[in-house]
Design a protein around this motif. Structure first.
Motif, PDB file in Angstrom:
ATOM      1  N   CYS A  11       0.621  -1.216   0.113  1.00  0.00           N
ATOM      2  CA  CYS A  11       0.027   0.250   0.042  1.00  0.00           C
ATOM      3  C   CYS A  11       0.743   1.055  -0.117  1.00  0.00           C
ATOM      4  N   VAL A  23      -4.534   4.764   0.045  1.00  0.00           N
ATOM      5  CA  VAL A  23      -4.658   3.454  -0.504  1.00  0.00           C
ATOM      6  C   VAL A  23      -5.338   2.346   0.753  1.00  0.00           C
ATOM      7  N   LEU A  25      -7.469  -1.460   1.432  1.00  0.00           N
ATOM      8  CA  LEU A  25      -7.753  -2.793   1.196  1.00  0.00           C
ATOM      9  C   LEU A  25      -8.920  -3.286   1.953  1.00  0.00           C
ATOM     10  N   TYR A  39      -6.865  -2.531   5.812  1.00  0.00           N
ATOM     11  CA  TYR A  39      -5.450  -1.814   6.012  1.00  0.00           C
ATOM     12  C   TYR A  39      -5.713  -0.632   4.985  1.00  0.00           C
ATOM     13  N   LEU A 112      -8.701  -3.305  -3.829  1.00  0.00           N
ATOM     14  CA  LEU A 112      -7.598  -2.395  -3.646  1.00  0.00           C
ATOM     15  C   LEU A 112      -8.133  -0.653  -4.074  1.00  0.00           C
ATOM     16  N   VAL A 114      -7.624   3.210  -4.360  1.00  0.00           N
ATOM     17  CA  VAL A 114      -6.549   4.311  -4.523  1.00  0.00           C
ATOM     18  C   VAL A 114      -7.594   5.613  -4.621  1.00  0.00           C
TER      19      VAL A 114
END
Length: 145
Positions: A11, A23, A25, A39, A112, A114
């Protein structure tokens, strides 16, 4: 090396390589359909740890249910539904997000994401960095599931 440290490094490396602000998760719970953020890097607070969305809801739930990436720009202007359905965008004050699915055993089980706190989109090259990061995470997470 422990898995959460390796995930954090992936990350952090994405943030450094594409100058993103955030970023994160998210993973679908092993029991039940809900999706939680596990995360984060670049987070402005710890709210992400308390966010849980239903399968098919929010960015994470939609990416997992469709198995395809989603881009949100100019949040909260260009969204389907209400801003409250996107708790990660609100918690981190993100205006732009690009989220890709993470597949475990051929099934989308994670996301994921961003994000940027400005409305600056990420380039195709930066999207490739994110996609590569997702593939790296798939390899790490397969041992956990």
């Amino acid at each position: 090396m422990n898995c959460s440290l390796e995930i954090a490094q992936v990350c952090e490396s994405i943030i450094a390589n594409i100058s993103a602000d955030f970023v994160g998760l998210a993973l679908q719970n092993s029991e039940g359909p809900d999706v939680r953020w596990h995360y984060a890097a670049g987070n402005s607070n710890e709210k992400y740890k308390r966010i849980s969305v239903r399968y098919g809801k929010g960015i994470a739930g939609r990416v997992i249910s469709t198995g395809s990436s989603i881009t949100i720009n100019n949040f909260p202007e260009n969204i389907h539904g209400k801003a409250l359905e996107y708790p990660i965008m609100l918690a981190e004050k993100l205006h732009y997000a690009f989220a890709v699915p993470i597949f475990l055993k051929g099934v989308a089980k994670g996301v994921l994401l961003v994000g940027r706190r400005t409305n600056a989109p990420i380039t195709e090259g930066e999207q490739n960095v994110v996609t590569q990061g997702a593939l790296t995470l798939e390899g790490m997470l397969v041992s956990l599931f």
